[in-house]
Design a protein around this motif. Structure first.
Motif, mmCIF file in Angstrom:
data_model
loop_
_atom_site.group_PDB
_atom_site.id
_atom_site.type_symbol
_atom_site.label_atom_id
_atom_site.label_comp_id
_atom_site.label_asym_id
_atom_site.label_seq_id
_atom_site.Cartn_x
_atom_site.Cartn_y
_atom_site.Cartn_z
ATOM 1 N N UNK A 116 13.505 -6.518 -19.776
ATOM 2 C CA UNK A 116 13.695 -7.009 -18.418
ATOM 3 C C UNK A 116 12.391 -7.550 -17.822
ATOM 4 N N UNK A 117 12.332 -8.836 -17.420
ATOM 5 C CA UNK A 117 11.153 -9.336 -16.697
ATOM 6 C C UNK A 117 11.192 -8.855 -15.248
ATOM 7 N N UNK A 118 10.046 -8.473 -14.722
ATOM 8 C CA UNK A 118 10.008 -7.790 -13.432
ATOM 9 C C UNK A 118 8.765 -8.219 -12.671
ATOM 10 N N UNK A 119 8.855 -8.465 -11.368
ATOM 11 C CA UNK A 119 7.650 -8.776 -10.603
ATOM 12 C C UNK A 119 6.947 -7.502 -10.142
ATOM 13 N N UNK A 120 5.680 -7.397 -10.419
ATOM 14 C CA UNK A 120 4.875 -6.259 -9.965
ATOM 15 C C UNK A 120 4.059 -6.681 -8.747
ATOM 16 N N UNK A 121 3.691 -5.675 -7.890
ATOM 17 C CA UNK A 121 3.837 -4.238 -8.079
ATOM 18 C C UNK A 121 5.171 -3.697 -7.582
ATOM 19 N N UNK A 151 -7.507 -13.295 -19.648
ATOM 20 C CA UNK A 151 -7.911 -13.868 -18.371
ATOM 21 C C UNK A 151 -7.094 -13.245 -17.245
ATOM 22 N N UNK A 152 -7.651 -13.253 -16.042
ATOM 23 C CA UNK A 152 -6.950 -12.686 -14.899
ATOM 24 C C UNK A 152 -7.374 -11.259 -14.614
ATOM 25 N N UNK A 153 -6.696 -10.660 -13.620
ATOM 26 C CA UNK A 153 -7.086 -9.335 -13.139
ATOM 27 C C UNK A 153 -5.876 -8.399 -13.134
ATOM 28 N N UNK A 154 -6.076 -7.176 -13.641
ATOM 29 C CA UNK A 154 -5.032 -6.159 -13.620
ATOM 30 C C UNK A 154 -5.114 -5.346 -12.339
ATOM 31 N N UNK A 155 -3.952 -4.818 -11.914
ATOM 32 C CA UNK A 155 -3.924 -3.895 -10.787
ATOM 33 C C UNK A 155 -2.848 -2.846 -11.037
ATOM 34 N N UNK A 156 -2.735 -1.882 -10.148
ATOM 35 C CA UNK A 156 -1.759 -0.796 -10.300
ATOM 36 C C UNK A 156 -0.362 -1.324 -9.993
ATOM 37 N N UNK A 157 0.503 -1.364 -11.015
ATOM 38 C CA UNK A 157 1.842 -1.933 -10.852
ATOM 39 C C UNK A 157 2.887 -0.888 -10.489
ATOM 40 N N UNK A 158 2.536 0.394 -10.536
ATOM 41 C CA UNK A 158 3.533 1.459 -10.539
ATOM 42 C C UNK A 158 3.933 1.907 -9.141
ATOM 43 N N UNK A 159 5.018 2.667 -9.092
ATOM 44 C CA UNK A 159 5.530 3.247 -7.850
ATOM 45 C C UNK A 159 4.906 4.627 -7.662
ATOM 46 N N UNK A 160 3.671 4.651 -7.206
ATOM 47 C CA UNK A 160 2.983 5.928 -7.016
ATOM 48 C C UNK A 160 2.018 5.819 -5.846
ATOM 49 N N UNK A 161 1.526 6.963 -5.408
ATOM 50 C CA UNK A 161 0.526 6.968 -4.341
ATOM 51 C C UNK A 161 -0.747 6.292 -4.846
#
Length: 337
Positions: free
Chosen positions: A65-70, A258-268
Motif C-alpha cells: 500500500x502506498x501511503x503519504x507520511x507522516x 537524496x532528501x531528508x528523512x523524518x518521523x513518519x509514525x503515529x507516536x508522541x
C-alpha cells in the motif's frame, strides 16, 4: 481457489504482470495496492470481504500500500485539522487512474487534496510505477521451487506552496502479510543492538533477537508493536520467513539517498518530527488484526524552503521452497556472517 484468484474474479480489469503462479496485480481502485501470487499461494494479507464491500472508515484491503507520511506528529495526515485518527477520503476511497499498462510496467496516478494535523491543505499527485524484476542472487542461489520479484517506484509531488513550517510529506509503503506463530521478520544490519528505533510502542523485548549481522522480530500478530531501523545504520534489507508456508520474502529500500528523512509514525514526538530518521519499519498487529507489515520509507525532497515532494523505490521478492526449514537456514546464515 486462493485469495489472489478471488481478487481477480472481483477485479477482472486490474492490470496483471507475470504468468500464472508467479504474478502481481495492481488495483487502482483499492488504493493502488499491489498483490502477488507465487507457487499457487497468495502472498499478501488480502481482505476479500472488504474488497467486495469497500465502505469502511478505513478500507484496509491488505497488499502493498502506498501511503503519504507522516501519520502522526504535528503535521500528521491521519489527524486532519486535529480530528481523531482517520483516513482521509482521498486515500481511503478515491481511485487511481491507469496512466499506462504494458507487459513490463504499470503506471497509476491520482491527484488529491490532503489536510494535515495543523489544518493546512496540501495538494498532491501520487504516482506509482510497478514492474517485474529478476530475483536477488541470494534467492537464486537457494534454488527455490518458485519465485517472484517486483519493484515499486512511488512519488508524491506537492502542487501548492508548502514549507516545513506548514507541513511534511514523504512516500511510505506498508506491505501487509498474514501473521502466524511461525512468521519471523528480520533485518540485515551491522551492530543491530544500536540500529533499532524503539520509540513507537512498548519495547518488544524478547520478540527481538540480535545476531552478528542483524536481528529477528517475532511478528505473530499477537502483540501490537512497531520498530524502526535507523538510516544511519545502513540496513541492507528487511524481510520475513514462515516455515509453515515454506516462504521467504525480502524487501529492499533502493533510494539513492537524496532528501531528508523524518518521523513518519503515529507516536508522541516531544523532540519534534525530525527526532527519528528511519528508512525501514516493521509493524506487528494485535490479535484482532492478526497481520504484520514490512515498511519502506522515502525522503522528503526540498527546493530551498519549499517542499517539492518525495520519492521511494522499493523491491519485494518472494521465494517458496520444498523444505520447511530452508528459508530459516538462509536467513540464519545471512544474519550470522
Amino acid at each position: 481457489m486462493n485469495a489472489f484468484e478471488e481478487l481477480l474474479k472481483l477485479r477482472p480489469h486490474a492490470p496483471v504482470l507475470g504468468t500464472h503462479g508467479a504474478r502481481i496485480a495492481v488495483c487502482p481502485d483499492l488504493g493502488g495496492r499491489v498483490f502477488a501470487e507465487v507457487g499457487g499461494q497468495s502472498m499478501h494479507r488480502l481482505d476479500i470481504e472488504n474488497v467486495e464491500n469497500p465502505n469502511r472508515e478505513f478500507n484496509n484491503f491488505g497488499g502493498n500500500n502506498p501511503w503519504p507520511a507522516p501519520e502522526g506528529g504535528m503535521f500528521g495526515f491521519n489527524y486532519p485539522g486535529g480530528a481523531d485518527w482517520c483516513v482521509q477520503p482521498g486515500i481511503n476511497s478515491e481511485p487511481y487512474k491507469v496512466v499506462s499498462s504494458s507487459d513490463d510496467c504499470i503506471v497509476i496516478a491520482k491527484r488529491l487534496q490532503l489536510i494535515n494535523r495543523a489544518g493546512n491543505v496540501v495538494d498532491v499527485e501520487m504516482r506509482r510505477a510497478v514492474e517485474l524484476e529478476a530475483l536477488p542472487q541470494i534467492l537464486i542461489d537457494a534454488a527455490p521451487v518458485s519465485g517472484l520479484c517486483y519493484i515499486t517506484r512511488d512519488s508524491i509531488s506537492v502542487l501548492n506552496a508548502l514549507t516545513t513550517a506548514d507541513g511534511l510529506v514523504a512516500c511510505w509503503t506498508l506491505e501487509q502479510f498474514d501473521a502466524s506463530p511461525c512468521a519471523v521478520s528480520f533485518c540485515a544490519v551491522q551492530k543491530p543492538e544500536t540500529a533499532i528505533n524503539f520509540d513507537f510502542y512498548k519495547h518488544p523485548e524478547e520478540r527481538i533477537t540480535c545476531y552478528p549481522s542483524g536481528f529477528t522480530y517475532k511478528t505473530d500478530g499477537a502483540c501490537r508493536g512497531q520498530i524502526g531501523i535507523k538510516t544511519s545504520a545502513a540496513p541492507a534489507c528487511i524481510g520475513f520467513y514462515d516455515q509453515t508456508r515454506k516462504l521467504l520474502c525480502i524487501r529492499e529500500n533502493m533510494n539513492a539517498g537524496s532528501g531528508r528523512y523524518f518521523n513518519i509514525a503515529d507516536n508522541d514526538q516531544p523532540n519534534g518530527p525530525f527526532n527519528a530518521s528511519d528508512n525501514y519499519s516493521i509493524f506487528n498487529s494485535d490479535a484482532d488484526g492478526n497481520f504484520f507489515e514490512l515498511e519502506t520509507i522515502g525522503t522528503m525532497l526540498e527546493n530551498g524552503n519549499s517542499i517539492a515532494g518525495s520519492s521511494l523505490v522499493s523491491m519485494t521478492a518472494f521465494a517458496t521452497f520444498d523444505k520447511a526449514g530452508l528459508a530459516e537456514e538462509i536467513i540464519g546464515d545471512l544474519l550470522s556472517r
